[in-house]
Write an enzyme that holds these catalytic residues in place. Structure first.
Site, short mmCIF file in Angstrom:
data_model
loop_
_atom_site.label_atom_id
_atom_site.label_comp_id
_atom_site.label_asym_id
_atom_site.label_seq_id
_atom_site.Cartn_x
_atom_site.Cartn_y
_atom_site.Cartn_z
N GLY A 235 3.24 11.12 -2.98
CA GLY A 235 1.83 11.49 -2.83
C GLY A 235 1.44 12.63 -3.75
O GLY A 235 0.41 12.58 -4.43
N THR B 179 11.36 12.08 -1.14
CA THR B 179 12.24 11.29 -0.29
C THR B 179 12.43 9.88 -0.84
O THR B 179 13.55 9.37 -0.93
CB THR B 179 11.67 11.20 1.14
OG1 THR B 179 11.54 12.52 1.66
CG2 THR B 179 12.56 10.38 2.05
N TYR C 241 9.71 10.62 -13.69
CA TYR C 241 8.68 11.39 -12.98
C TYR C 241 8.28 12.63 -13.79
O TYR C 241 7.10 12.97 -13.89
CB TYR C 241 9.17 11.79 -11.58
CG TYR C 241 8.77 10.78 -10.53
CD1 TYR C 241 7.79 11.07 -9.59
CD2 TYR C 241 9.35 9.51 -10.52
CE1 TYR C 241 7.41 10.13 -8.65
CE2 TYR C 241 8.98 8.57 -9.58
CZ TYR C 241 8.00 8.88 -8.64
OH TYR C 241 7.62 7.95 -7.73
N ILE D 91 14.97 3.07 9.90
CA ILE D 91 16.18 3.57 9.22
C ILE D 91 17.43 3.11 9.95
O ILE D 91 18.41 2.66 9.32
CB ILE D 91 16.12 5.11 9.09
CG1 ILE D 91 14.94 5.50 8.20
CG2 ILE D 91 17.43 5.66 8.53
CD1 ILE D 91 14.74 7.00 8.01
N ARG E 160 10.47 -0.96 18.23
CA ARG E 160 9.27 -0.89 19.07
C ARG E 160 8.04 -0.84 18.17
O ARG E 160 8.04 -0.13 17.16
CB ARG E 160 9.34 0.37 19.95
CG ARG E 160 8.27 0.46 21.00
CD ARG E 160 8.66 1.50 22.03
NE ARG E 160 8.79 2.84 21.46
CZ ARG E 160 7.77 3.68 21.29
NH1 ARG E 160 6.56 3.33 21.65
NH2 ARG E 160 7.98 4.88 20.77
N GLY F 14 13.74 9.39 13.80
CA GLY F 14 12.43 9.80 13.34
C GLY F 14 12.50 10.96 12.35
O GLY F 14 13.58 11.48 12.05
N ASP G 176 3.60 12.09 4.28
CA ASP G 176 4.35 12.28 5.54
C ASP G 176 3.96 13.56 6.27
O ASP G 176 4.06 13.63 7.50
CB ASP G 176 5.86 12.36 5.25
CG ASP G 176 6.48 11.00 4.96
OD1 ASP G 176 5.73 10.04 4.74
OD2 ASP G 176 7.72 10.93 4.95
N HIS H 50 7.53 -26.40 -2.58
CA HIS H 50 8.66 -27.03 -1.92
C HIS H 50 9.90 -27.07 -2.80
O HIS H 50 9.76 -27.35 -3.99
CB HIS H 50 8.27 -28.46 -1.52
CG HIS H 50 9.28 -29.13 -0.67
ND1 HIS H 50 9.48 -28.76 0.65
CD2 HIS H 50 10.16 -30.12 -0.92
CE1 HIS H 50 10.44 -29.51 1.17
NE2 HIS H 50 10.87 -30.35 0.23
P1 NDP Z 1 11.07 5.61 13.35
O1 NDP Z 1 9.94 6.43 13.81
O2 NDP Z 1 10.83 4.31 12.71
O3 NDP Z 1 12.07 5.38 14.56
C1 NDP Z 1 12.60 6.45 15.28
C2 NDP Z 1 13.53 5.87 16.31
O4 NDP Z 1 14.25 6.91 16.93
C3 NDP Z 1 12.79 5.13 17.41
O5 NDP Z 1 13.55 4.00 17.75
C4 NDP Z 1 12.76 6.14 18.53
O6 NDP Z 1 12.77 5.55 19.79
C5 NDP Z 1 14.06 6.85 18.33
N1 NDP Z 1 14.02 8.23 18.84
C6 NDP Z 1 13.09 9.17 18.60
N2 NDP Z 1 13.42 10.31 19.21
C7 NDP Z 1 14.57 10.09 19.84
C8 NDP Z 1 15.41 10.91 20.66
N3 NDP Z 1 15.10 12.17 20.93
N4 NDP Z 1 16.53 10.36 21.15
C9 NDP Z 1 16.86 9.08 20.89
N5 NDP Z 1 16.11 8.27 20.13
C10 NDP Z 1 14.98 8.77 19.60
O7 NDP Z 1 11.89 6.61 12.42
P2 NDP Z 1 12.97 6.40 11.29
O8 NDP Z 1 13.73 7.68 11.32
O9 NDP Z 1 13.69 5.13 11.44
O10 NDP Z 1 12.08 6.32 9.99
C11 NDP Z 1 11.06 7.29 9.74
C12 NDP Z 1 9.89 6.68 9.05
O11 NDP Z 1 10.21 6.45 7.69
C13 NDP Z 1 9.49 5.29 9.58
O12 NDP Z 1 8.66 5.36 10.70
C14 NDP Z 1 8.79 4.69 8.40
O13 NDP Z 1 7.45 5.11 8.40
C15 NDP Z 1 9.53 5.30 7.22
N6 NDP Z 1 10.52 4.33 6.70
C16 NDP Z 1 10.07 3.17 6.14
C17 NDP Z 1 10.96 2.24 5.65
C18 NDP Z 1 10.43 0.99 5.05
O14 NDP Z 1 9.27 0.90 4.74
N7 NDP Z 1 11.27 -0.04 4.89
C19 NDP Z 1 12.40 2.47 5.68
C20 NDP Z 1 12.76 3.71 6.31
C21 NDP Z 1 11.85 4.59 6.79
P3 NDP Z 1 11.43 5.06 20.56
O15 NDP Z 1 11.16 3.67 20.08
O16 NDP Z 1 11.85 5.10 21.97
O17 NDP Z 1 10.37 6.04 20.22
#
Ligand code: NDP
Length: 456
Positions: A15, A41, A98, A177, A203, A261, A302, A436
């Site tokens: 960004g 990142t 970059y 991730i 989710r 997260g 972010d 196809h």
């Molecule tokens: P996400 O927000 O996607 O997922 C976080 C996960 O961690 C959820 O399953 C959440 O559970 C769980 N969680 C959160 N807090 C806790 C806790 N205290 N204890 C246990 N579990 C927990 O985060 P990521 O870290 O995977 O990725 C971050 C962001 O980066 C993504 O949201 C996305 O925007 C971006 N990203 C995009 C990608 C792509 O485009 N291919 C690839 C990688 C990252 P719950 O469901 O219960 O909340």
């Protein structure tokens, strides 16, 4: 009042770099400060190295499939150090690109940590700079919750630079991730366990994608532990990690990776020296024009915690550059953002999930779904399948959701995202001829709705 710069950008990620470049091209005097690495990142510890790792990982099943197509494959051997070294070299190349992009646009690049000392004022090293506008584009950092032993875990940041592959990894989390790295490590030969605190990972994604990926991961041999969380971790004398789970069970692993997260990077940035407000999770609160409560301080990407995706950050940057130095006509549209999860196989998705559609439109929803074995697996012998799913708003015939689990799903859904943006109807899909034999053609031959549109 004279300012050193029209725009001072803090953070040279996706960004920040885009906004700096475009603003400079619009005639603004721009500086950008970066304390770590150019590209942020995405380039260094995100999208780019992750995608390279997925290519590396996928060779596992390619070698396996090759036999069915007549290739005599001697036992392939994988060398992690070569992958990491080559990946690092590619990232250095991108860092250089970059730098060139910024320099060619006339942006002044300042190396170091910038701190906001007052409205319109930034300190970097022993110099203070003034700027008409300050843009915070500092991104986010992996978040690890508090629990005894959390100092023993790694995050995605470290996963990209491991000295060697672990024998057994426990990945905690159920988002992008966690799911992506589970697929990568498993294919690279690591015994992989994924722990997620609720019933089913990913989710927020369409339930068919989640269920089907769960089935495939289990068939591939990934160990999924849902409704499970970590209570504490201890390190044994031999260096193993002993994990106590909330259900009373114990696990032992050589490595634990948290993917729970990310949090905005606003600590010790000096935002408190301005009128800008932070949300509880540290995100800078901004309006539709990315302006904070300090009218000269802006933020995007972010660090505002809206949608943490590179194309969103760069789109926000284009809007802001236009707003500050251009025609002031652009606005950000967060509807129908396509995305992919680089799981094995990939997920590609755009628009509403079935659950969201039914919530919004009740009975005016028809769902078309197909689940099949891709042609490559007939001789290849792998377990993966393809899922294609369309969600249609029956009153308008508009396609409002398009989801795929299968090879190249991200590449395929990108095109359908354009169709949806253009307002494509189910009839448009039906009237389009297939290519196809492809998996993508399934989207234009889906004829039978899962259930009649008048039932939910
Ligand atoms: P996400 O927000 O996607 O997922 C976080 C996960 O961690 C959820 O399953 C959440 O559970 C769980 N969680 C959160 N807090 C806790 C806790 N205290 N204890 C246990 N579990 C927990 O985060 P990521 O870290 O995977 O990725 C971050 C962001 O980066 C993504 O949201 C996305 O925007 C971006 N990203 C995009 C990608 C792509 O485009 N291919 C690839 C990688 C990252 P719950 O469901 O219960 O909340």
């Amino acid at each position: 009042m004279y300012y050193d710069y029209d725009l001072f950008v803090i953070g040279a990620g996706s960004g920040g770099v885009r906004c700096a470049r475009v603003s400079a091209q619009l005639g603004a005097r721009v500086a950008i400060a970066e304390q770590q690495y150019l590209g942020g990142t995405c380039v260094n510890v995100g999208c780019v190295p992750k995608k390279l790792f997925t290519y590396a990982a996928n060779f596992h099943q390619e070698y396996h499939a090759a036999k069915g197509f007549g290739w005599q494959v001697t036992r392939p051997e994988f060398d992690w150090a070569t992958l990491v070294e080559n990946k690092n070299r590619e990232i250095e190349r991108l860092n250089g690109i970059y730098q060139d992009l910024l320099e060619n646009a006339g942006v002044e690049l300042l190396n170091g940590r910038a701190i906001i000392t007052a409205p319109n004022r930034v300190v970097l090293g022993d110099r203070e700079y003034t700027a008409r506008y300050i843009l915070v584009a500092t991104g986010s950092t992996p978040y690890v919750p508090e629990f005894p032993g959390n100092e023993y875990v790694i995050t995605s940041n470290e996963a990209f630079y491991l000295d060697r592959l672990p024998e057994k990894i426990v990945i905690v989390g159920g988002g992008f991730i966690a799911v992506e790295f589970a697929g990568i490590f498993h294919q690279l030969g690591v015994e992989t366990h994924l722990l997620y605190r609720r019933e089913l990972f990913l989710r927020g994604f369409d339930d068919s994608l989640r269920e089907n990926l769960k089935e495939l991961y289990i068939k591939q041999g990934i160990h999924l532990h849902f409704n499970t969380d970590v209570k504490r971790i201890a390190k044994s004398d031999e260096g193993h990690l002993d994990i106590e789970l909330n259900n009373g069970n114990q696990m032992r692993a050589s490595l634990v990776m948290y993917a729970t997260g990310r949090r905005p990077n606003t600590a010790a940035l000096g935002v408190e020296n301005t009128a800008a407000r932070l949300a509880d999770n540290g995100a800078i609160v901004v309006n539709d024009q990315f302006q904070s409560d300090d009218s000269h301080l802006y933020a995007l990407g972010d660090v505002i915690d809206r949608v943490a995706l590179t194309p969103v950050a760069t789109a926000e940057a284009m809007v802001l550059a236009d707003h500050l130095f251009g025609s002031k006509t652009k606005s950000m549209d967060y509807e129908n953002i396509p995305s992919a999860v680089f799981s094995n196989p990939h997920i590609g998705t755009v628009g509403l999930t079935e659950a969201q559609a039914r919530k919004n439109f009740g009975k005016e929803v028809a769902v078309y779904e197909s689940n099949f074995r891709p042609m490559k697996e007939t001789l290849g012998g792998g377990v993966n399948r393809v899922l294609t799913k369309l969600i249609v708003h029956t009153a308008s015939d508009r396609v409002i959701g398009c989801h795929m689990l299968g090879d190249h799903a991200g590449e395929i859904i990108q095109g359908f995202a354009v169709a949806m943006r253009a307002g494509a109807t189910k009839a448009d899909f039906d009237n389009t001829l297939g290519i196809h034999p492809t998996a993508a053609e399934e989207f234009v031959v889906l004829r039978e709705a899962n259930e009649p549109g008048d039932q939910t």
